[in-house]
Scaffold this active site. Structure first.
Site, PDB file in Angstrom:
ATOM      1  N   ASP A 144       1.021  -1.299  -0.035  1.00  0.00           N
ATOM      2  CA  ASP A 144       0.066  -0.010  -0.064  1.00  0.00           C
ATOM      3  C   ASP A 144       0.914   1.485  -0.013  1.00  0.00           C
ATOM      4  OD1 ASP A 144      -2.695   1.398   2.099  1.00  0.00           O
ATOM      5  OD2 ASP A 144      -2.333   1.344   0.018  1.00  0.00           O
ATOM      6  N   LYS A 146       2.151   4.699  -0.986  1.00  0.00           N
ATOM      7  CA  LYS A 146       1.554   5.876  -1.567  1.00  0.00           C
ATOM      8  C   LYS A 146       1.975   6.931  -0.785  1.00  0.00           C
ATOM      9  CE  LYS A 146      -2.642   4.836   1.194  1.00  0.00           C
ATOM     10  NZ  LYS A 146      -4.027   4.842   1.196  1.00  0.00           N
ATOM     11  N   ASN A 149       1.606   7.439   2.887  1.00  0.00           N
ATOM     12  CA  ASN A 149       2.276   6.686   3.926  1.00  0.00           C
ATOM     13  C   ASN A 149       3.675   7.093   3.943  1.00  0.00           C
ATOM     14  OD1 ASN A 149      -0.185   5.317   4.578  1.00  0.00           O
ATOM     15  ND2 ASN A 149       0.015   3.703   3.215  1.00  0.00           N
ATOM     16  N   ASP A 162       2.683   2.469   7.840  1.00  0.00           N
ATOM     17  CA  ASP A 162       1.447   1.497   7.571  1.00  0.00           C
ATOM     18  C   ASP A 162       1.822   0.176   6.884  1.00  0.00           C
ATOM     19  OD1 ASP A 162      -2.052   2.580   6.798  1.00  0.00           O
ATOM     20  OD2 ASP A 162      -0.979   0.540   7.427  1.00  0.00           O
ATOM     21  N   THR A 184      -4.377   0.915  -2.403  1.00  0.00           N
ATOM     22  CA  THR A 184      -5.240   1.823  -2.678  1.00  0.00           C
ATOM     23  C   THR A 184      -5.398   1.942  -4.163  1.00  0.00           C
ATOM     24  OG1 THR A 184      -4.380   2.870  -0.950  1.00  0.00           O
ATOM     25  CG2 THR A 184      -5.397   4.533  -2.547  1.00  0.00           C
TER      26      THR A 184
END
Ligand SMILES: NC(=O)c1nn(CC2CCNCC2)c2c1CCc1cnc(N=C3C=CCC=C3)nc1-2
Length: 298
Positions: A144, A146, A149, A162, A184
């Site tokens: 994840d 991105k 994060n 995360d 995401t």
């Protein structure tokens, strides 16, 4: 046979407890956790304490995710990741004491500036590459990655966080729904959409999306609904804005390859040495990034 020897007991750090801290503002909320800025009374140190309700974790069947996130934190030892300093629990909650990144999210700076200049794009992409190299050498996929994060410490170096969606290669999915969607929409890779399978290079796809976003000020794959985004991803339907730097474009094109075995940086393509040798990184002092002075974000 547990030793009752005092020295063996004294060698373990004393477990902390909620009353050791002054809890302040909420800095993040997840589906089964709340992250709160807290100051330890004795040391005056600030931590980002992730609080998880035991009852909620069990009801939502998230125990495996929580255990895996703690396991991932325990394996990582690198300056570009948020560090887990301690854990403790009380009757109803679990507490993860994480390093506090006082400069917040890189995304906030990106949104404020519209886009990053070439120096900042190169610097922050290089720091993310070093972080992914460490993570992937451990056989861990973030899943994840991105800008939200990618946090920033007080010196403006990255701190990736995360790991709630992370996957440790070689570990059975042990009952986790294999087809559970992870990630995401704007950064998810085509293989995750097509086969629900994640690879280390699924994080390299996300990196390609992030580099594009640093330069263009928008994500490559966009749509009013997630389904529209997914369709564009699996068809590799995106365009570079006019004036997009050609060397950066070449790097993005080599990361956004539909085949996870053909992405620059993956094992089959020569690994991280080949990625770090791309002309986009010309002049990067790879061995001194954590000690270096980040470029002003302007
Ligand atoms: N889910 C987490 O583990 C986590 N969530 N946050 C806050 C989120 C806010 C939304 N974007 C993603 C991060 C954190 C952490 C780790 C530990 C951590 C450490 N420092 C900060 N610092 C922040 C400071 C200002 C704004 C947001 C975060 N935040 C966190």
């Amino acid at each position: 046979m547990p030793s009752n020897h005092a020295s063996s007991r004294s060698s373990l750090p004393i477990k902390k407890k909620p009353s050791d801290f002054i809890f302040g503002k909420v800095i993040g909320e997840g589906s089964y956790s709340t992250v709160i800025l807290a100051k330890e009374v004795s040391s005056k140190k600030e931590y980002a304490i992730k609080v998880l309700e035991k009852k909620h974790i069990l009801q939502e069947k998230k125990k495996k995710y929580v255990m895996r996130e703690k396991e991932v934190f325990s394996r990582i030892n690198h300056p570009f990741f948020v560090r887990l300093y301690f854990t403790f629990q009380d009757e109803n909650r679990l507490y993860f004491g994480l390093g506090y990144c006082k400069r917040g999210e890189l995304l906030d700076y990106l949104n404020k500036l519209g886009s990053l200049d070439c120096a900042a794009t190169q610097f922050y992409t290089a720091e993310i590459v070093l972080a992914l190299e460490h993570l992937h050498n451990l056989g861990i996929i973030h899943r994840d990655l991105k800008p939200e994060n990618i946090l920033l410490d007080e010196n403006m170096h990255i701190q990736i966080t995360d790991f709630g969606s992370a996957k440790i290669l070689g570990e059975e999915d042990n009952g986790l729904r294999r087809n559970s969607f992870v990630g995401t929409a704007q950064y998810v890779s085509p293989e995750v959409l097509n086969s629900k399978e994640s690879f280390l290079s699924s994080d390299l796809w996300a990196l390609g999306c992030i580099v594009f976003q640093f330069c263009a000020g928008k994500v490559p794959f966009w749509g009013g609904h997630e389904y529209q985004i997914f369709q564009k991803i699996i068809k590799l339907e995106y365009e570079f804005p006019h004036g997009f730097d050609s060397t950066t474009q070449n790097l993005v094109e080599q990361l956004l390859n539909l085949d996870p075995r053909k992405r620059l940086g993956c094992k089959e393509m020569g690994g991280y040495a080949k990625l770090k040798a791309h002309p986009f990184f010309e002049g990067v002092d790879w061995d001194n990034l954590p000690e270096g002075k980040p470029p002003e974000l302007q």
